[in-house]
Write a protein that holds these residues in place. Structure first.
Motif, PDB file in Angstrom:
ATOM      1  N   VAL A  38     -25.313 -17.293  10.445  1.00 38.14           N
ATOM      2  CA  VAL A  38     -26.238 -16.968  11.556  1.00 38.14           C
ATOM      3  C   VAL A  38     -25.376 -17.015  12.871  1.00 38.14           C
ATOM      4  N   PRO A  39     -25.924 -16.693  13.988  1.00 49.23           N
ATOM      5  CA  PRO A  39     -25.449 -16.813  15.242  1.00 49.23           C
ATOM      6  C   PRO A  39     -25.258 -18.461  15.721  1.00 49.23           C
ATOM      7  N   GLU A  40     -26.117 -19.139  15.600  1.00 42.39           N
ATOM      8  CA  GLU A  40     -26.256 -20.592  15.786  1.00 42.39           C
ATOM      9  C   GLU A  40     -25.213 -21.331  15.245  1.00 42.39           C
ATOM     10  N   VAL A  41     -24.400 -21.093  14.177  1.00 40.94           N
ATOM     11  CA  VAL A  41     -23.261 -21.930  13.531  1.00 40.94           C
ATOM     12  C   VAL A  41     -21.885 -21.310  14.212  1.00 40.94           C
ATOM     13  N   MET A  42     -21.722 -20.492  15.131  1.00 42.99           N
ATOM     14  CA  MET A  42     -20.838 -19.927  15.551  1.00 42.99           C
ATOM     15  C   MET A  42     -19.684 -20.817  16.163  1.00 42.99           C
ATOM     16  N   PRO A  43     -20.457 -21.750  17.241  1.00 42.46           N
ATOM     17  CA  PRO A  43     -19.604 -22.799  17.804  1.00 42.46           C
ATOM     18  C   PRO A  43     -18.995 -24.019  16.798  1.00 42.46           C
ATOM     19  N   ILE A  44     -19.808 -24.151  15.838  1.00 41.47           N
ATOM     20  CA  ILE A  44     -19.318 -25.184  14.921  1.00 41.47           C
ATOM     21  C   ILE A  44     -17.993 -24.602  14.122  1.00 41.47           C
ATOM     22  N   LEU A  45     -18.284 -23.404  13.787  1.00 38.81           N
ATOM     23  CA  LEU A  45     -17.119 -22.565  13.145  1.00 38.81           C
ATOM     24  C   LEU A  45     -15.794 -22.741  13.870  1.00 38.81           C
ATOM     25  N   VAL A  46     -15.763 -22.345  15.184  1.00 40.11           N
ATOM     26  CA  VAL A  46     -14.781 -22.531  16.069  1.00 40.11           C
ATOM     27  C   VAL A  46     -13.978 -23.754  16.107  1.00 40.11           C
ATOM     28  N   ALA A  47     -14.738 -24.752  16.124  1.00 39.19           N
ATOM     29  CA  ALA A  47     -14.307 -26.096  16.138  1.00 39.19           C
ATOM     30  C   ALA A  47     -13.802 -26.374  14.568  1.00 39.19           C
ATOM     31  N   VAL A  57      -9.298 -34.859  10.583  1.00 41.47           N
ATOM     32  CA  VAL A  57      -9.272 -34.319  11.760  1.00 41.47           C
ATOM     33  C   VAL A  57     -10.453 -34.257  12.278  1.00 41.47           C
ATOM     34  N   THR A  58     -10.904 -34.661  13.611  1.00 39.44           N
ATOM     35  CA  THR A  58     -12.383 -34.568  14.218  1.00 39.44           C
ATOM     36  C   THR A  58     -11.916 -33.484  15.538  1.00 39.44           C
ATOM     37  N   ARG A  59     -12.908 -32.665  15.721  1.00 38.65           N
ATOM     38  CA  ARG A  59     -12.906 -31.756  16.820  1.00 38.65           C
ATOM     39  C   ARG A  59     -14.333 -31.610  17.545  1.00 38.65           C
ATOM     40  N   ALA A  60     -14.301 -31.538  18.861  1.00 39.83           N
ATOM     41  CA  ALA A  60     -15.518 -31.610  19.563  1.00 39.83           C
ATOM     42  C   ALA A  60     -16.204 -30.175  19.485  1.00 39.83           C
ATOM     43  N   ILE A  61     -17.295 -30.016  19.191  1.00 40.85           N
ATOM     44  CA  ILE A  61     -17.931 -28.554  19.574  1.00 40.85           C
ATOM     45  C   ILE A  61     -18.318 -28.113  20.788  1.00 40.85           C
ATOM     46  N   THR A  62     -17.921 -27.071  21.179  1.00 40.39           N
ATOM     47  CA  THR A  62     -18.269 -26.869  22.600  1.00 40.39           C
ATOM     48  C   THR A  62     -19.615 -25.716  22.265  1.00 40.39           C
ATOM     49  N   PRO A  63     -20.753 -26.330  22.950  1.00 36.02           N
ATOM     50  CA  PRO A  63     -21.967 -25.228  22.817  1.00 36.02           C
ATOM     51  C   PRO A  63     -21.941 -24.035  23.428  1.00 36.02           C
ATOM     52  N   THR A  64     -22.605 -23.156  22.811  1.00 30.00           N
ATOM     53  CA  THR A  64     -22.490 -21.833  23.380  1.00 30.00           C
ATOM     54  C   THR A  64     -23.293 -21.803  24.626  1.00 30.00           C
ATOM     55  N   PRO A  65     -22.555 -21.044  25.650  1.00 35.33           N
ATOM     56  CA  PRO A  65     -22.971 -21.273  27.217  1.00 35.33           C
ATOM     57  C   PRO A  65     -24.343 -20.464  27.353  1.00 35.33           C
ATOM     58  N   GLU A  66     -25.233 -21.357  28.237  1.00 32.07           N
ATOM     59  CA  GLU A  66     -26.522 -20.818  28.319  1.00 32.07           C
ATOM     60  C   GLU A  66     -26.408 -19.422  29.398  1.00 32.07           C
ATOM     61  N   LYS A  67     -27.278 -18.538  28.825  1.00 25.77           N
ATOM     62  CA  LYS A  67     -27.281 -17.087  29.351  1.00 25.77           C
ATOM     63  C   LYS A  67     -28.185 -17.229  30.506  1.00 25.77           C
TER      64      LYS A  67
END
Length: 534
Positions: free
Chosen positions: A267-276, A524-534
């Motif tokens: 679902v869309p909400e997991v996309m920032p997690i997937l990028v990291a 490996v640990t990577r920070a998650i960048t949250p989705t920008p507020e619209k």
């Protein structure tokens, strides 16, 4: 006739072709030849025999032997030294998944340093070596052995050298024409024609037959579905490369990530997690090249920390390691599909795992930070505890422990005993980072006994030992690996920093889970960048 227009999940930017390597030598007389050997004992004996055969045939030839790891890259400084000290190299032995991928890497690096090199490969792993060559768009001269020398007696192994020596010389002294390597997928879309198929079975079968799935049905990657997931990342260029994914080294773009995430049910909400997650998985120290090709069962374990995971529905509580939680399943499954479709690690041919493991479908959970008395994992790893992050660990499997409920000292002893077994790859190779997953109930008991999380890790490490005399001689590590040994005791890992204590699951202090790891992988640990507020 109905036509589905679906994204091709294997589409990736093509790699740049490697320039031609150094030309062959005119002959081997008077030359210095590097014999590069990984940890396989049979190959060590075969290299000695090869040196004897070559010395009998080529006047003035000399040899230097160098030891490299099986399941990870050779030290770049060692490779530079080999190139400086010798005139040609014989690299081996490519007779397991990860050692084939890394032996190819080492041979390729030597040719980049202008050293002629030949790779010795056993027949079972020839397809993997060829696939890596196509993906890297480079050709390394290879000599194929018909048998795996680790599966036959030494006399047969040495006979293999007798049969191969002429071809080894030829590969170093005669130009070899190589097939042109194939580029990555040329088209973004797959058109699937389906006559009278209201249930999309034709499209599902189309994807399965091409090896684009994990064996389970997928959600078809239509244009609207992919665009919906991309929109969750804000203003990104769909064609921008996030990271280069082993073993092919092809680029994961935002679009290919979204395509495979749709297929995994994300679902869309997991996309920032997937990028990291993708960025972490493709870091060289994680060694996805080894994890994806190994004959072992290793697979990435994804641990999510911080508010982004909670908002996306990643389960940290009861049943977090199991079924029924869409975000957990979709995150781990997306990574598996990417490793298959962009990384090229198709099971059987490139992914050489002998048995595999269920975690290769999906292995993801969140840490139960709300119920833990200690700082979370990502804070231990240097990320602001108020932020979100993913940590990837190369897991070889999981093991359940039934523990005492209120006895902190007994808990620690059982955790340690569960890790200290002779067949644990971390013990046998003296490398890696293990994880001990405990419940909030365990954490409460241990904290009440005055233990910090670091204190728990230290106590488990101190107790997770085996007397060295218990190990049969044949179970000792082969160079360059060695036991972590102190005062006659063999330890599970190097020190307490290589033992993660993670709080997860339901409240009862009854069951814990131990996670041994791929020895040549560094978490490996990577920070998650949250989705920008619209």
């Amino acid at each position: 006739m109905r036509t589905h227009t679906l994204f091709d999940p294997t589409h990736a930017p093509a790699n740049v072709a490697e320039p031609m390597g150094p030309g062959p030598l005119p002959d081997l007389a008077g030359k210095r030849v590097a014999l590069v050997k990984n940890a396989w004992p049979s190959w060590h004996a075969m290299v000695d025999h090869l040196a004897t055969l070559l010395a009998d045939r080529h006047e003035g030839i000399t040899f230097e032997q160098y030891i490299v790891p099986n399941g990870s890259a050779a030290d770049p400084e060692l490779l530079r030294r080999i190139a400086a000290e010798t005139d040609a190299a014989v690299v081996g032995l490519a007779n397991c998944g990860s050692c084939t991928a890394w032996s190819f890497h080492d041979a390729l690096e030597l040719t980049r340093l202008s050293l002629p090199a030949v790779l010795v490969v056993t027949s079972e792993f020839a397809e993997l070596a060829a696939a890596v060559a196509r993906a890297k768009r480079s050709a390394i001269p290879q000599v194929l052995l018909p048998l795996n020398p680790e599966t036959v007696d030494l006399r047969v192994a040495l006979d293999l050298v007798d049969d191969a020596v002429d071809e080894i010389v030829e590969r170093l002294t005669v130009p070899v024409a190589a097939d042109g390597p194939a580029p990555a997928t040329a088209t973004r879309f797959a058109a699937v024609e389906a006559a009278g198929d209201a249930d999309d079975d034709t499209a599902h079968e189309f994807f399965y037959r091409r090896g684009w799935t994990d064996g389970l049905p997928v959600r078809l990657p239509t244009v609207p579905r992919v665009e919906r997931l991309l929109a969750a990342l804000g203003d990104v260029d769909p064609g921008e490369v996030i990271a280069m994914m082993p073993p092919t080294g092809f680029g994961v773009t935002y679009e290919s990530l979204a395509v495979n995430a749709v297929m995994a049910g994300a679902v869309p909400e997991v996309m920032p997690i997937l990028v990291a997650m993708v960025r972490a998985a493709c870091e060289p120290e994680f060694n996805l090249n080894g994890i994806a090709t190994t004959t072992g069962p290793s697979t990435p374990l994804v641990i999510v920390n911080g508010p982004v995971g909670g908002a996306a529905g990643v389960n940290a509580g009861r049943g977090a390691l199991g079924h029924g939680w869409r975000a957990n399943v979709a995150i781990g499954r997306t990574l598996r599909l990417l490793i298959n479709n962009i990384g090229g690690a198709t099971p059987g041919s490139i992914s050489k795992s002998i048995m595999g493991q269920p975690g290769r479908f999906s292995f993801c959970f969140a840490e139960n930070e709300q119920s833990s008395p200690w700082a979370p994992l990502h804070a231990d790893r240097g990320v602001d505890p108020a932020k979100s992050a993913v940590t990837l660990l190369g897991a070889t499997g999981s093991m359940n422990l039934l523990t005492p409920r209120q006895d902190a000292d007994a808990m620690l002893s059982l955790f340690a005993d569960g890790l200290a077994f002779m067949g644990n790859p971390n013990v046998v190779m003296g490398r890696g980072t293990v994880a001990v997953l405990i419940t909030p109930g365990h954490a409460r008991v241990l904290a009440a006994a005055g233990l910090s999380k670091a204190g728990v890790a230290t106590e488990i490490w101190k107790r997770s030992t085996l007397p060295i005399e218990r190990f049969p001689r044949s179970a000792h590590p082969d160079p360059p690996y060695e036991f972590v040994q102190h005062d006659g005791l063999v330890y599970t890992v190097k020190d307490p920093s290589h033992l993660f204590v993670v709080v997860v699951g339901g409240p009862e202090p009854t069951h814990a889970t131990l996670i041994p790891s791929h020895p040549s992988s560094v978490p490996v640990t990577r920070a998650i960048t949250p989705t920008p507020e619209k």
